[in-house]
Write an enzyme that holds these catalytic residues in place. Structure first.
Site, PDB file in Angstrom:
ATOM      1  N   SER A   1       0.870  -1.193   0.000  1.00 50.33           N
ATOM      2  CA  SER A   1       0.000   0.000   0.000  1.00 50.33           C
ATOM      3  C   SER A   1       0.895   1.227   0.000  1.00 50.33           C
ATOM      4  CB  SER A   1      -0.855  -0.014   1.271  1.00 50.33           C
ATOM      5  OG  SER A   1      -1.527   1.208   1.434  1.00 50.33           O
TER       6      SER A   1
ATOM      7  N   TYR B   1      -1.695  -0.437  10.756  1.00 48.15           N
ATOM      8  CA  TYR B   1      -1.695  -0.653   9.301  1.00 48.15           C
ATOM      9  C   TYR B   1      -0.362  -0.198   8.703  1.00 48.15           C
ATOM     10  CZ  TYR B   1      -3.677  -0.992   4.581  1.00 48.15           C
ATOM     11  OH  TYR B   1      -3.930  -1.341   3.276  1.00 48.15           O
TER      12      TYR B   1
HETATM   13  N1  LIG Z   1      -8.727  -0.797  -0.983  1.00 50.04           N
HETATM   14  C1  LIG Z   1      -7.684   0.016  -0.900  1.00 50.04           C
HETATM   15  O1  LIG Z   1      -7.803   1.256  -0.996  1.00 50.04           O
HETATM   16  C2  LIG Z   1      -6.295  -0.567  -0.731  1.00 50.04           C
HETATM   17  C3  LIG Z   1      -5.202   0.283  -0.937  1.00 50.04           C
HETATM   18  C4  LIG Z   1      -3.912  -0.219  -0.800  1.00 50.04           C
HETATM   19  C5  LIG Z   1      -3.736  -1.544  -0.461  1.00 50.04           C
HETATM   20  N2  LIG Z   1      -4.811  -2.370  -0.261  1.00 50.04           N
HETATM   21  C6  LIG Z   1      -4.546  -3.766   0.107  1.00 50.04           C
HETATM   22  O2  LIG Z   1      -5.159  -4.607  -0.842  1.00 50.04           O
HETATM   23  C7  LIG Z   1      -5.379  -5.889  -0.252  1.00 50.04           C
HETATM   24  C8  LIG Z   1      -6.794  -6.337  -0.583  1.00 50.04           C
HETATM   25  O3  LIG Z   1      -7.706  -5.435   0.037  1.00 50.04           O
HETATM   26  P1  LIG Z   1      -9.073  -4.984  -0.649  1.00 50.04           P
HETATM   27  O4  LIG Z   1      -9.058  -3.520  -0.760  1.00 50.04           O
HETATM   28  O5  LIG Z   1      -9.337  -5.815  -1.850  1.00 50.04           O
HETATM   29  O6  LIG Z   1     -10.091  -5.353   0.554  1.00 50.04           O
HETATM   30  P2  LIG Z   1     -11.423  -6.256   0.600  1.00 50.04           P
HETATM   31  O7  LIG Z   1     -12.345  -5.882  -0.500  1.00 50.04           O
HETATM   32  O8  LIG Z   1     -11.869  -6.114   2.016  1.00 50.04           O
HETATM   33  O9  LIG Z   1     -10.877  -7.755   0.348  1.00 50.04           O
HETATM   34  C9  LIG Z   1     -10.026  -8.358   1.270  1.00 50.04           C
HETATM   35  C10 LIG Z   1      -9.774  -9.788   0.884  1.00 50.04           C
HETATM   36  O10 LIG Z   1      -8.824 -10.362   1.824  1.00 50.04           O
HETATM   37  C11 LIG Z   1      -9.371 -11.564   2.326  1.00 50.04           C
HETATM   38  N3  LIG Z   1      -8.843 -11.842   3.655  1.00 50.04           N
HETATM   39  C12 LIG Z   1      -8.816 -11.026   4.737  1.00 50.04           C
HETATM   40  N4  LIG Z   1      -8.241 -11.651   5.775  1.00 50.04           N
HETATM   41  C13 LIG Z   1      -7.888 -12.882   5.340  1.00 50.04           C
HETATM   42  C14 LIG Z   1      -7.235 -13.991   5.923  1.00 50.04           C
HETATM   43  N5  LIG Z   1      -6.823 -13.957   7.210  1.00 50.04           N
HETATM   44  N6  LIG Z   1      -7.006 -15.089   5.184  1.00 50.04           N
HETATM   45  C15 LIG Z   1      -7.422 -15.130   3.889  1.00 50.04           C
HETATM   46  N7  LIG Z   1      -8.040 -14.135   3.271  1.00 50.04           N
HETATM   47  C16 LIG Z   1      -8.270 -13.016   3.990  1.00 50.04           C
HETATM   48  C17 LIG Z   1     -10.873 -11.377   2.272  1.00 50.04           C
HETATM   49  O11 LIG Z   1     -11.501 -12.648   2.203  1.00 50.04           O
HETATM   50  P3  LIG Z   1     -12.654 -13.162   3.210  1.00 50.04           P
HETATM   51  O12 LIG Z   1     -13.257 -11.958   3.889  1.00 50.04           O
HETATM   52  O13 LIG Z   1     -13.595 -13.878   2.306  1.00 50.04           O
HETATM   53  O14 LIG Z   1     -11.916 -14.077   4.158  1.00 50.04           O
HETATM   54  C18 LIG Z   1     -11.029 -10.644   0.943  1.00 50.04           C
HETATM   55  O15 LIG Z   1     -11.011 -11.549  -0.131  1.00 50.04           O
HETATM   56  C19 LIG Z   1      -5.087  -5.730   1.236  1.00 50.04           C
HETATM   57  O16 LIG Z   1      -3.801  -6.250   1.526  1.00 50.04           O
HETATM   58  C20 LIG Z   1      -5.116  -4.227   1.437  1.00 50.04           C
HETATM   59  O17 LIG Z   1      -4.307  -3.828   2.536  1.00 50.04           O
HETATM   60  C21 LIG Z   1      -6.093  -1.899  -0.383  1.00 50.04           C
END
Ligand SMILES: NC(=O)c1ccc[n+]([C@@H]2O[C@H](COP(=O)([O-])OP(=O)(O)OC[C@H]3O[C@@H](n4cnc5c(N)ncnc54)[C@H](OP(=O)(O)O)[C@@H]3O)[C@@H](O)[C@H]2O)c1
Length: 235
Positions: free
Chosen positions: A140, A153
């Site tokens: 991130s 975070y």
């Molecule tokens: N959205 C943003 O603005 C943003 C920006 C920078 C970085 N990121 C990073 O992108 C990544 C994905 O986030 P997202 O934005 O796509 O969020 P999201 O829509 O909340 O999706 C998160 C995913 O991670 C899975 N997950 C969470 N904890 C888990 C665990 N312990 N074991 C296996 N799966 C797990 C969830 O699956 P289940 O709930 O089905 O278990 C879901 O598929 C993260 O690392 C986040 O920090 C996001």
């Protein structure tokens, strides 16, 4: 890895958000894709939806459990004979000032976003040595920019950025590529949001970015990529 057809990928946290977008993009290239979720039922349900686009496996595997990461890699190799790409994407965020942040929130953040990626990569190394494969971690901009209420975070993502860069130096001698992608705001379900804002990076844009990385000539490795919305909200 210039022809992606029939190559295989394992994406942690592919049930929604960025992981789902990457899964769709890789399937559109003819790759076979396994996605994980903490819930086996959810992983299978989403795999069912994605199977319109190609061959998909849904696996219940919590990234906080090393044995389940090993089993996920084994399942992919058993099903498709090899693992070419592992995207360590699963992650979450708890945002609170230090006096309000609970010990449980700290632990869940570090265990998922940092130790969970270590477990996923550790579980995949031997399989990727065989294919000269590709590890991608989703860090991130919070892995390089700190902000209030972000201590857990920020710590997890600063750690992940350093971890991934060091692993990149360890593994490139085997022909394994390692890249960390550091997005700004992406329209997903992260932190209980809804993916509705058009100004944010969209999941298909990150899917396209992963496809472009996989298509890059084997001699060249973009190791760390910052990506942000072109026109951020003024709020
Ligand atoms: N959205 C943003 O603005 C943003 C920006 C920078 C970085 N990121 C990073 O992108 C990544 C994905 O986030 P997202 O934005 O796509 O969020 P999201 O829509 O909340 O999706 C998160 C995913 O991670 C899975 N997950 C969470 N904890 C888990 C665990 N312990 N074991 C296996 N799966 C797990 C969830 O699956 P289940 O709930 O089905 O278990 C879901 O598929 C993260 O690392 C986040 O920090 C996001």
């Amino acid at each position: 890895m210039q022809n992606l057809k029939n190559k295989t990928a394992l994406i942690t946290g592919g049930s929604k958000g960025i992981g789902y977008g990457i899964a769709e993009a890789l399937l559109e290239q003819g790759m076979k894709v396994a996605i994980t979720s903490r819930s086996a039922a959810k992983a299978e349900e989403v795999a069912g939806q994605l199977s319109q686009k190609g061959e998909v496996l849904g696996i219940g595997a919590d990234v906080r459990d090393f044995a389940s990461q090993q089993k996920a890699v084994e399942q992919v190799v058993k099903r498709w004979g090899q693992l070419d790409v592992l995207v360590a994407n699963a992650g979450l965020g708890h945002f609170a000032a230090i006096e309000d942040l609970t010990v449980e929130q700290w632990q869940e953040t570090i265990d998922t976003n940092l130790t969970g990626v270590f477990y996923s990569i550790k579980a995949g190394v031997e399989a990727l040595k065989k294919t000269k494969g590709y590890f991608i971690t989703i860090s991130s901009l919070a892995g390089t920019n700190f902000f209030p209420k972000g201590s857990a975070y920020n710590a997890s993502k600063f750690g992940l950025t350093g971890f991934t860069q060091s692993v990149m130096l360890d593994l490139r001698q085997y022909g394994i590529k390692v890249t960390t992608i550091m997005p700004g705001s992406v329209a997903t379900y992260f932190n209980n949001q809804q993916p509705k804002e058009d100004w944010k990076i969209q999941i298909e844009d990150l899917g396209q970015m992963v496809v472009d990385l996989l298509h890059m000539h084997p001699r060249t490795l973009p190791s760390k990529i910052e990506v942000r919305p072109t026109q951020p909200s003024q709020q």
